[in-house]
Design an enzyme around this catalytic site. Structure first.
Site, PDB file in Angstrom:
ATOM      1  N   PRO A  42      -4.076  -8.896  10.116  1.00  0.00           N
ATOM      2  CA  PRO A  42      -5.018  -9.533   9.188  1.00  0.00           C
ATOM      3  C   PRO A  42      -4.367 -10.534   8.241  1.00  0.00           C
ATOM      4  O   PRO A  42      -5.074 -11.340   7.624  1.00  0.00           O
ATOM      5  CB  PRO A  42      -5.592  -8.338   8.401  1.00  0.00           C
ATOM      6  CG  PRO A  42      -5.379  -7.158   9.277  1.00  0.00           C
ATOM      7  CD  PRO A  42      -4.086  -7.433   9.985  1.00  0.00           C
ATOM      8  N   HIS A  98       0.721   1.774  15.745  1.00  0.00           N
ATOM      9  CA  HIS A  98       1.845   1.964  14.828  1.00  0.00           C
ATOM     10  C   HIS A  98       3.202   1.622  15.452  1.00  0.00           C
ATOM     11  O   HIS A  98       4.217   1.713  14.770  1.00  0.00           O
ATOM     12  CB  HIS A  98       1.899   3.421  14.344  1.00  0.00           C
ATOM     13  CG  HIS A  98       0.650   3.884  13.674  1.00  0.00           C
ATOM     14  ND1 HIS A  98      -0.419   4.402  14.359  1.00  0.00           N
ATOM     15  CD2 HIS A  98       0.293   3.895  12.366  1.00  0.00           C
ATOM     16  CE1 HIS A  98      -1.381   4.719  13.507  1.00  0.00           C
ATOM     17  NE2 HIS A  98      -0.973   4.418  12.290  1.00  0.00           N
ATOM     18  N   GLN A 152       2.593  -1.721   6.138  1.00  0.00           N
ATOM     19  CA  GLN A 152       2.945  -0.371   6.554  1.00  0.00           C
ATOM     20  C   GLN A 152       3.422  -0.277   7.996  1.00  0.00           C
ATOM     21  O   GLN A 152       4.330   0.497   8.299  1.00  0.00           O
ATOM     22  CB  GLN A 152       1.744   0.554   6.350  1.00  0.00           C
ATOM     23  CG  GLN A 152       1.501   0.899   4.896  1.00  0.00           C
ATOM     24  CD  GLN A 152       0.431   1.949   4.715  1.00  0.00           C
ATOM     25  OE1 GLN A 152      -0.351   2.232   5.622  1.00  0.00           O
ATOM     26  NE2 GLN A 152       0.382   2.542   3.542  1.00  0.00           N
ATOM     27  N   PHE A 153       2.824  -1.030   8.888  1.00  0.00           N
ATOM     28  CA  PHE A 153       3.229  -1.044  10.299  1.00  0.00           C
ATOM     29  C   PHE A 153       3.017  -2.457  10.834  1.00  0.00           C
ATOM     30  O   PHE A 153       2.136  -3.189  10.359  1.00  0.00           O
ATOM     31  CB  PHE A 153       2.408  -0.042  11.131  1.00  0.00           C
ATOM     32  CG  PHE A 153       2.604   1.389  10.733  1.00  0.00           C
ATOM     33  CD1 PHE A 153       3.668   2.135  11.223  1.00  0.00           C
ATOM     34  CD2 PHE A 153       1.729   1.998   9.848  1.00  0.00           C
ATOM     35  CE1 PHE A 153       3.855   3.453  10.845  1.00  0.00           C
ATOM     36  CE2 PHE A 153       1.894   3.324   9.473  1.00  0.00           C
ATOM     37  CZ  PHE A 153       2.972   4.056   9.967  1.00  0.00           C
ATOM     38  N   GLU A 197       0.836  -1.193   0.000  1.00  0.00           N
ATOM     39  CA  GLU A 197       0.000   0.000   0.000  1.00  0.00           C
ATOM     40  C   GLU A 197       0.883   1.260   0.000  1.00  0.00           C
ATOM     41  O   GLU A 197       1.799   1.374   0.812  1.00  0.00           O
ATOM     42  CB  GLU A 197      -0.904   0.012   1.228  1.00  0.00           C
ATOM     43  CG  GLU A 197      -1.856  -1.167   1.310  1.00  0.00           C
ATOM     44  CD  GLU A 197      -2.378  -1.381   2.715  1.00  0.00           C
ATOM     45  OE1 GLU A 197      -2.366  -0.418   3.513  1.00  0.00           O
ATOM     46  OE2 GLU A 197      -2.799  -2.510   3.034  1.00  0.00           O
ATOM     47  N   LEU A 224      -6.088  -2.159  -0.132  1.00  0.00           N
ATOM     48  CA  LEU A 224      -5.855  -2.130   1.306  1.00  0.00           C
ATOM     49  C   LEU A 224      -6.326  -3.445   1.914  1.00  0.00           C
ATOM     50  O   LEU A 224      -7.433  -3.558   2.451  1.00  0.00           O
ATOM     51  CB  LEU A 224      -6.580  -0.940   1.944  1.00  0.00           C
ATOM     52  CG  LEU A 224      -6.049  -0.452   3.287  1.00  0.00           C
ATOM     53  CD1 LEU A 224      -6.553   0.944   3.592  1.00  0.00           C
ATOM     54  CD2 LEU A 224      -6.413  -1.396   4.426  1.00  0.00           C
ATOM     55  N   SER A 225      -5.498  -4.436   1.791  1.00  0.00           N
ATOM     56  CA  SER A 225      -5.782  -5.760   2.338  1.00  0.00           C
ATOM     57  C   SER A 225      -4.463  -6.455   2.597  1.00  0.00           C
ATOM     58  O   SER A 225      -3.795  -6.895   1.668  1.00  0.00           O
ATOM     59  CB  SER A 225      -6.631  -6.596   1.374  1.00  0.00           C
ATOM     60  OG  SER A 225      -6.691  -7.947   1.808  1.00  0.00           O
ATOM     61  N   GLU A 226      -4.093  -6.544   3.854  1.00  0.00           N
ATOM     62  CA  GLU A 226      -2.828  -7.198   4.186  1.00  0.00           C
ATOM     63  C   GLU A 226      -2.868  -8.687   3.843  1.00  0.00           C
ATOM     64  O   GLU A 226      -1.858  -9.262   3.414  1.00  0.00           O
ATOM     65  CB  GLU A 226      -2.489  -6.988   5.658  1.00  0.00           C
ATOM     66  CG  GLU A 226      -1.970  -5.592   5.978  1.00  0.00           C
ATOM     67  CD  GLU A 226      -3.053  -4.523   6.004  1.00  0.00           C
ATOM     68  OE1 GLU A 226      -2.733  -3.325   5.863  1.00  0.00           O
ATOM     69  OE2 GLU A 226      -4.233  -4.895   6.158  1.00  0.00           O
ATOM     70  N   TYR A 261      -0.413  -3.826  11.519  1.00  0.00           N
ATOM     71  CA  TYR A 261      -1.262  -4.074  10.360  1.00  0.00           C
ATOM     72  C   TYR A 261      -1.021  -5.446   9.737  1.00  0.00           C
ATOM     73  O   TYR A 261      -1.742  -5.840   8.808  1.00  0.00           O
ATOM     74  CB  TYR A 261      -1.041  -2.993   9.303  1.00  0.00           C
ATOM     75  CG  TYR A 261      -1.406  -1.599   9.751  1.00  0.00           C
ATOM     76  CD1 TYR A 261      -2.058  -1.374  10.970  1.00  0.00           C
ATOM     77  CD2 TYR A 261      -1.087  -0.493   8.975  1.00  0.00           C
ATOM     78  CE1 TYR A 261      -2.381  -0.096  11.386  1.00  0.00           C
ATOM     79  CE2 TYR A 261      -1.418   0.791   9.379  1.00  0.00           C
ATOM     80  CZ  TYR A 261      -2.057   0.987  10.584  1.00  0.00           C
ATOM     81  OH  TYR A 261      -2.387   2.249  10.999  1.00  0.00           O
TER      82      TYR A 261
END
Length: 696
Positions: free
Chosen positions: A461, A500, A454-455, A401, A430-432, A458
């Site tokens: 999922p 985060h 990203q973090f 992302e 936007l789907s890990e 996250y």
């Protein structure tokens, strides 16, 4: 969309499509039924098969679709009721039965349950490693399809021109995150994916109306853009054949993805142990009335064959299955001494997956740094490695992302998409789960995916895809592997928060098959990242946010050939009074605390946690006779507990003081900087612990 009319099925008097080898279809259906019957009546009751899932009712539709898969790059990703389509790909009967009985050889040499298939097929379509989780098959299939498009448009490989990915799932699976993520990927990218939804009306005991409104996913997706939808009766040979042909032709023609929903009966319970007591008797009777086996007989006899030939095909299938049973039962039990092998690459290449599955051996590199230019921060160092490796490896793909024009939330990938194009440095939905699952499929297809989360928080999922990816080599007994480098920022920056600033690296250490890197500085980041990109295992590359631009972490670039082997710690300070074992952002703090203490302290930066350099730690403790472990993660169950246990177990007689740990308390990361500093091991707290231990 095709209208559904299951209450009034189409007449079976339609002439059989001459484009199908109906004798072969009948033979495969008889084989599937004979396998199910043997397991249900003999092997499962005798406890020789511990997990049994009947395909009765689902079988004809799968076989008809499977016979249309004729491209060597076609791949199927199925689920626990997918053996019929495996038979069409040419899976050996002895392997099928031997795997069900957990014997040696076969799909996994007894490591996985027999209904979780894999089939690296050098002479035709392959079956990608299945998983036991519902819905986990979808995003890897989308990744395989994306790899086909990459091969066609970027690598200009004509072998990818007509190949497709096929993914099978039941009606309950359409409620899962994986299904929706794969659907988004396939439609937004116009990928050659065929979704076969085998709708038997139940998810174990739960009716399909709980999975999607009205129990009809095809109707509910009628307006889904970019998705061709077909639906019909999977027990009607003429209709199922026509729909399978149309679905495959649509996807092969590069017209976009297709969803084919076929209504089928589940003629046995969810598994052998399931009595179906939750189904009304009239429902069971109605399902048996739709059995595709007698329907196929009525369809083919006498149009294609006489009744005697039909009976001969059934008898031949039973004989073949019985002969396979004898050979399968003659296979030995797996060698227990081998159970720990193939967690990681051991020098023997897997049959499929990664660069080595394609016969490509990356350059080895050197573990001697060749400093070049001024000190650079970790962001620049990581970006420079990605840039160089993209330049030398055309099969490398970076995805995540906001990694394109934005360059990632920490600017690590800034400028890479502009240089290498959106096909190689790609933004994602936007789907890990979709990011990691797609990367799994790409890796299985022979690409080197470098996904970014990203973090750290996250990644939750994507936990199922992460865990499944790590076990692929082991559970397929080195038939498949999905090497990738999964990058993600961890830890605090100027402040913290529960969303985060998590580290929790121990979760990945506890995921078999993943290597875990935690560099503290730019030079180590270069060496470890390049080692990961040229290795053959999934690697979790954790980039601490506080060190990405920290002055302490800056180092000269060590060269485009610098490769730092995993499992090799660095002693950053020499000392005689105490050993500090740490990693990541805590290395800088440990060094500052050591200087502030006035004691002779040895600081060891582990650099990787899987594997970790226990030999270096034990050798240091044997000399200093004291050990302090410092980490940012929580205390309970943190990786420091593992280090402490090893030191206590193997260096107990060397110790002059108890092994100590200094960590965060068991709380989420707090936001206010004052609270954060109170929670994370500070220089003063580390110094005080040094003084306490050296004075013990």
């Amino acid at each position: 969309m095709t209208a559904l009319a299951y209450q009034q099925p189409r007449l079976l008097a339609n002439a059989p499509d001459p484009g199908f080898d109906w004798r072969h279809v009948a033979h495969l259906l008889h084989l599937s039924r004979a396998l199910d019957a043997l397991e249900e009546t003999v092997l499962a009751p005798q406890k020789k098969v511990l997990y049994q899932f009947s395909a009765r009712g689902h079988d004809l539709a799968q076989i008809l679709l499977g016979t249309r898969l004729d491209d060597p790059r076609d791949a199927v990703c199925g689920y626990y009721r997918s053996r019929p389509i495996l038979l069409t790909l040419g899976v050996d009967l002895v392997d099928a039965l031997g795997s069900a009985m957990a014997r040696d050889e076969g799909y996994s040499a007894g490591r996985d349950i027999g209904v979780v298939f894999n089939f690296p097929n050098p002479s035709g379509p392959s079956a990608l490693p299945m998983c036991g989780g519902v819905g986990t098959q979808y995003t890897p299939a989308a990744g395989w399809a994306q790899a086909l498009e990459y091969g066609r448009t970027v690598l200009h490989d004509p072998g990818c021109d007509r190949a497709i990915a096929v993914v099978l799932g039941g009606d309950a699976s359409v409620a899962t995150n994986g299904f929706w993520s794969a659907l988004t990927i396939a439609t937004t990218q116009r990928l050659p994916v065929l979704f076969l939804i085998e709708d038997n009306g139940y998810g174990i005991s739960v009716p399909s109306r709980f999975q999607t409104p009205g129990g009809d996913i095809a109707a509910n997706l009628a307006s889904f853009r970019g998705l061709h939808i077909l639906a019909g009766d999977g027990t009607d040979p003429a209709e199922a054949a026509r729909l399978a042909d149309a679905a495959v032709a649509h996807v092969r023609g590069r017209k976009g993805p297709c969803l084919l929903r076929l209504s089928v009966p589940r003629l046995e319970g969810h598994s052998f142990q399931d009595t179906q007591a939750y189904k009304p008797a009239e429902t069971v009777a109605a399902e048996w009335a739709r059995d595709p086996l007698p329907k196929l007989k009525q369809f083919l006899v006498p149009a294609v064959m006489e009744a005697a030939e039909w009976d001969a095909l059934a008898a031949e299938a039973e004989a073949q299955v019985e002969a396979a049973r004898v050979r399968a039962e003659a296979r030995p039990a797996p060698d227990a001494a081998m159970v720990t092998r193939h967690v990681f690459f051991e020098g023997e290449a897997q049959a499929m997956g990664g660069l080595r599955g394609e016969g490509i051996i990356p350059a080895a590199g050197s573990d001697t740094p060749q400093p070049d230019g001024p000190r650079i921060n970790m962001v620049t160092a990581i970006r420079r490695v990605l840039d160089h490796e993209l330049s030398v490896n055309p099969r490398m793909v970076v995805l995540g992302e906001d990694i394109g024009p934005k360059g990632g939330v920490h600017a690590v990938t800034l400028g890479l998409q502009e240089k290498f194009g959106a096909a190689r440095v790609m933004d994602t939905s936007l789907s890990e789960e979709g990011i990691v699952g797609r990367a799994v499929g790409m890796a299985l297809a022979g690409l080197l995916p470098v996904p970014e989360i990203q973090f750290r928080k996250y990644a939750d999922p994507a936990a199922e895809q992460i865990n499944d990816c790590g076990t692929i080599r082991w559970r397929t007994n080195n038939r498949f592997a999905a090497p990738m480098v999964l990058r993600m920022p961890v830890g605090f920056l100027k402040c913290g928060d529960p969303w985060h600033s998590q580290t929790n690296e121990v979760q990945f250490v506890h995921a078999p098959g993943w290597k875990v890197a935690v560099p503290s500085n730019a030079e180590d980041a270069v060496g470890l990242l390049r080692a990961a990109l040229r290795g053959d295992d999934p690697v979790m590359f954790l980039e601490h946010r506080a060190m990405l631009d920290a002055a302490w972490a800056r180092r000269p670039y060590p060269g485009d050939g610098y490769v730092l082997p995993f499992g090799r710690a660095r002693t950053t300070m020499q000392g005689n009074d105490l050993t500090i074992v740490t990693w990541g952002a805590m290395v800088e703090r440990a060094e500052a605390a050591a200087r502030a203490s006035g004691r002779s302290v040895e600081v060891i930066d582990l650099r990787t946690l899987m594997p970790w350099d226990s030999a270096a730690v034990l050798a240091s403790v044997a000399r200093t006779r004291r050990c302090l472990i410092v980490h940012e993660d929580l205390r309970t169950g943190g990786f420091g507990a593992e280090i402490a246990a090893v030191v206590a177990d193997q260096a107990f007689l060397d110790l002059d003081a108890p092994v100590a740990r200094l960590t965060m308390p068991d709380i989420p990361s707090p936001h206010n900087p004052v609270l954060l500093e109170a929670a994370v091991p500070s220089i003063n707290r580390i110094r005080d612990k040094i003084l306490a231990l050296t004075g013990f």
